[in-house]
Design a protein around this motif. Structure first.
Motif, PDB file in Angstrom:
ATOM      1  N   PHE A  35       0.739  -1.238  -0.059  1.00 26.62           N
ATOM      2  CA  PHE A  35      -0.032   0.035   0.101  1.00 26.62           C
ATOM      3  C   PHE A  35       0.864   1.174  -0.127  1.00 26.62           C
ATOM      4  CE2 PHE A  35      -2.732  -3.365   1.362  1.00 26.62           C
ATOM      5  CZ  PHE A  35      -4.191  -3.055   0.865  1.00 26.62           C
ATOM      6  N   VAL A  36       1.834   1.249  -0.607  1.00 25.18           N
ATOM      7  CA  VAL A  36       2.921   2.394  -0.766  1.00 25.18           C
ATOM      8  C   VAL A  36       3.493   2.407  -2.149  1.00 25.18           C
ATOM      9  CG1 VAL A  36       5.053   3.382   0.186  1.00 25.18           C
ATOM     10  CG2 VAL A  36       3.412   2.184   1.725  1.00 25.18           C
ATOM     11  N   PHE A  37       3.553   3.674  -2.593  1.00 25.26           N
ATOM     12  CA  PHE A  37       4.272   4.039  -3.748  1.00 25.26           C
ATOM     13  C   PHE A  37       5.752   4.220  -3.412  1.00 25.26           C
ATOM     14  CE2 PHE A  37       0.220   5.674  -5.057  1.00 25.26           C
ATOM     15  CZ  PHE A  37      -0.098   4.938  -6.189  1.00 25.26           C
ATOM     16  N   GLY A  38       6.745   3.736  -4.049  1.00 25.48           N
ATOM     17  CA  GLY A  38       7.904   3.669  -3.557  1.00 25.48           C
ATOM     18  C   GLY A  38       9.042   3.580  -4.928  1.00 25.48           C
ATOM     19  N   PRO A  39       9.959   4.804  -4.953  1.00 22.92           N
ATOM     20  CA  PRO A  39       9.860   5.956  -3.836  1.00 22.92           C
ATOM     21  C   PRO A  39       8.641   6.628  -3.956  1.00 22.92           C
ATOM     22  CG  PRO A  39      11.389   6.500  -5.817  1.00 22.92           C
ATOM     23  CD  PRO A  39      10.768   5.108  -5.930  1.00 22.92           C
ATOM     24  N   GLN A  40       8.065   7.422  -2.868  1.00 19.59           N
ATOM     25  CA  GLN A  40       7.043   8.155  -2.910  1.00 19.59           C
ATOM     26  C   GLN A  40       7.138   9.498  -3.511  1.00 19.59           C
ATOM     27  OE1 GLN A  40       5.910  10.452   0.363  1.00 19.59           O
ATOM     28  NE2 GLN A  40       3.622  10.272  -0.119  1.00 19.59           N
ATOM     29  N   ALA A  41       8.375  10.067  -3.620  1.00 19.74           N
ATOM     30  CA  ALA A  41       8.401  11.574  -4.383  1.00 19.74           C
ATOM     31  C   ALA A  41       9.854  11.246  -5.304  1.00 19.74           C
ATOM     32  CB  ALA A  41       8.761  12.551  -3.664  1.00 19.74           C
ATOM     33  N   ILE A  42       9.660  11.659  -6.535  1.00 20.17           N
ATOM     34  CA  ILE A  42      11.076  11.369  -7.427  1.00 20.17           C
ATOM     35  C   ILE A  42      10.986  12.680  -8.329  1.00 20.17           C
ATOM     36  CG2 ILE A  42      10.786   9.139  -7.549  1.00 20.17           C
ATOM     37  CD1 ILE A  42       9.225   9.252 -10.422  1.00 20.17           C
ATOM     38  N   THR A  43      12.017  13.008  -8.706  1.00 14.75           N
ATOM     39  CA  THR A  43      12.449  14.171  -9.543  1.00 14.75           C
ATOM     40  C   THR A  43      13.048  13.659 -10.775  1.00 14.75           C
ATOM     41  OG1 THR A  43      12.588  15.643  -7.497  1.00 14.75           O
ATOM     42  CG2 THR A  43      13.636  16.316  -9.665  1.00 14.75           C
ATOM     43  N   VAL A  44      12.611  13.787 -11.817  1.00 18.79           N
ATOM     44  CA  VAL A  44      13.287  13.573 -13.080  1.00 18.79           C
ATOM     45  C   VAL A  44      13.349  14.633 -14.167  1.00 18.79           C
ATOM     46  CG1 VAL A  44      12.249  11.275 -12.686  1.00 18.79           C
ATOM     47  CG2 VAL A  44      10.868  12.965 -13.971  1.00 18.79           C
ATOM     48  N   PRO A  45      14.124  14.342 -15.202  1.00 15.48           N
ATOM     49  CA  PRO A  45      14.028  15.374 -16.261  1.00 15.48           C
ATOM     50  C   PRO A  45      13.024  15.362 -17.120  1.00 15.48           C
ATOM     51  CG  PRO A  45      15.887  13.827 -16.498  1.00 15.48           C
ATOM     52  CD  PRO A  45      15.190  13.353 -15.239  1.00 15.48           C
ATOM     53  N   VAL A  46      12.588  16.285 -18.010  1.00 10.45           N
ATOM     54  CA  VAL A  46      11.723  16.202 -19.021  1.00 10.45           C
ATOM     55  C   VAL A  46      11.976  15.213 -19.856  1.00 10.45           C
ATOM     56  CG1 VAL A  46      10.763  17.453 -20.990  1.00 10.45           C
ATOM     57  CG2 VAL A  46      10.867  18.760 -18.912  1.00 10.45           C
ATOM     58  N   GLY A  47      10.976  14.351 -20.358  1.00 12.50           N
ATOM     59  CA  GLY A  47      11.307  13.169 -21.448  1.00 12.50           C
ATOM     60  C   GLY A  47      11.468  11.886 -20.656  1.00 12.50           C
ATOM     61  N   THR A  48      11.381  11.975 -19.272  1.00  9.67           N
ATOM     62  CA  THR A  48      11.392  10.799 -18.482  1.00  9.67           C
ATOM     63  C   THR A  48      10.228   9.768 -18.687  1.00  9.67           C
ATOM     64  OG1 THR A  48      13.149  11.673 -17.375  1.00  9.67           O
ATOM     65  CG2 THR A  48      11.827   9.474 -16.487  1.00  9.67           C
ATOM     66  N   THR A  49      10.538   8.628 -18.776  1.00 10.33           N
ATOM     67  CA  THR A  49       9.292   7.778 -18.942  1.00 10.33           C
ATOM     68  C   THR A  49       9.360   7.119 -17.261  1.00 10.33           C
ATOM     69  OG1 THR A  49       9.274   7.083 -21.259  1.00 10.33           O
ATOM     70  CG2 THR A  49       8.158   5.572 -19.739  1.00 10.33           C
ATOM     71  N   VAL A  50       7.953   7.119 -16.622  1.00  9.41           N
ATOM     72  CA  VAL A  50       7.945   6.549 -15.289  1.00  9.41           C
ATOM     73  C   VAL A  50       7.130   5.445 -15.607  1.00  9.41           C
ATOM     74  CG1 VAL A  50       7.159   6.718 -12.798  1.00  9.41           C
ATOM     75  CG2 VAL A  50       8.443   8.679 -14.151  1.00  9.41           C
ATOM     76  N   THR A  51       7.532   4.164 -14.908  1.00 13.38           N
ATOM     77  CA  THR A  51       6.721   2.991 -15.173  1.00 13.38           C
ATOM     78  C   THR A  51       6.317   2.618 -13.660  1.00 13.38           C
ATOM     79  OG1 THR A  51       7.758   2.406 -17.085  1.00 13.38           O
ATOM     80  CG2 THR A  51       6.613   0.597 -15.734  1.00 13.38           C
ATOM     81  N   TRP A  52       5.215   2.464 -13.130  1.00 12.15           N
ATOM     82  CA  TRP A  52       4.631   2.032 -11.831  1.00 12.15           C
ATOM     83  C   TRP A  52       4.360   0.316 -12.085  1.00 12.15           C
ATOM     84  CZ3 TRP A  52       3.439   6.587 -14.134  1.00 12.15           C
ATOM     85  CH2 TRP A  52       3.709   7.955 -13.032  1.00 12.15           C
ATOM     86  N   THR A  53       4.913  -0.454 -11.256  1.00  4.60           N
ATOM     87  CA  THR A  53       4.567  -1.967 -11.238  1.00  4.60           C
ATOM     88  C   THR A  53       3.881  -2.049  -9.837  1.00  4.60           C
ATOM     89  OG1 THR A  53       6.833  -2.052 -12.529  1.00  4.60           O
ATOM     90  CG2 THR A  53       5.728  -3.901 -11.342  1.00  4.60           C
ATOM     91  N   ASN A  54       2.728  -2.922 -10.002  1.00  4.65           N
ATOM     92  CA  ASN A  54       1.954  -3.247  -8.783  1.00  4.65           C
ATOM     93  C   ASN A  54       2.537  -4.840  -8.560  1.00  4.65           C
ATOM     94  OD1 ASN A  54       0.238  -3.825  -6.783  1.00  4.65           O
ATOM     95  ND2 ASN A  54      -1.365  -4.193  -8.158  1.00  4.65           N
ATOM     96  N   SER A  55       3.361  -4.355  -7.233  1.00  4.50           N
ATOM     97  CA  SER A  55       3.951  -5.752  -6.638  1.00  4.50           C
ATOM     98  C   SER A  55       3.065  -6.470  -5.549  1.00  4.50           C
ATOM     99  CB  SER A  55       5.412  -5.124  -6.012  1.00  4.50           C
ATOM    100  OG  SER A  55       6.275  -5.155  -7.290  1.00  4.50           O
ATOM    101  N   ASP A  56       1.945  -5.652  -5.067  1.00  3.42           N
ATOM    102  CA  ASP A  56       0.891  -6.008  -4.351  1.00  3.42           C
ATOM    103  C   ASP A  56       0.149  -7.332  -4.820  1.00  3.42           C
ATOM    104  OD1 ASP A  56       1.153  -5.047  -1.808  1.00  3.42           O
ATOM    105  OD2 ASP A  56      -0.061  -3.235  -2.152  1.00  3.42           O
ATOM    106  N   ASP A  57      -0.603  -7.818  -4.042  1.00  2.00           N
ATOM    107  CA  ASP A  57      -1.621  -9.009  -4.545  1.00  2.00           C
ATOM    108  C   ASP A  57      -2.729  -8.530  -4.527  1.00  2.00           C
ATOM    109  OD1 ASP A  57      -1.540  -8.892  -1.719  1.00  2.00           O
ATOM    110  OD2 ASP A  57      -1.310 -11.123  -1.368  1.00  2.00           O
TER     111      ASP A  57
END
Length: 107
Positions: A35-57
């Motif tokens: 029940f947590v996004f990790g890391p909770q806060a990120i800083t990235v440059p323009v053009g970055t692709t962020v991928t969220w993966t659900n590792s919970d069941d």
């Protein structure tokens, strides 16, 4: 005259910006677990692709509070990706569990 040319070249050459001085776009992973996004806060440059993966069941989503991106409901091991093309601060949450929050800062 040669001294003036040398000085001019010295000053002109010192103001160059090389490719290594600029942040480069990349892929960044956010893991959803316990029940947590990790890391909770990120800083990235323009053009970055962020991928969220659900590792919970149990199912989760990643939905921006300003409507910029919205994943489908992700079951265990499913992924959602979004490429950030504009600078800004993007807060997001899980629509199934609204207390789960995160933030992407794009510079």
């Amino acid at each position: 005259m040669p001294v003036m040319i040398a000085l001019l070249l010295l000053f002109v050459g010192s103001s160059r910006v090389t490719a290594t001085d600029q942040p480069s776009a990349a892929d960044v992973a956010v893991k959803i677990d316990n029940f947590v996004f990790g890391p909770q806060a990120i800083t990235v440059p323009v053009g970055t692709t962020v991928t969220w993966t659900n590792s919970d069941d149990i199912p989760h989503t990643a939905v921006s509070t300003d409507g910029v991106f919205k994943s489908k409901v992700m079951d265990a091991d499913e992924k959602f990706s979004y490429t950030f093309s504009k600078a800004g601060t993007y807060s997001y949450y899980c629509s199934v569990h609204p207390k789960m929050t995160g933030q992407v800062v794009v510079k």
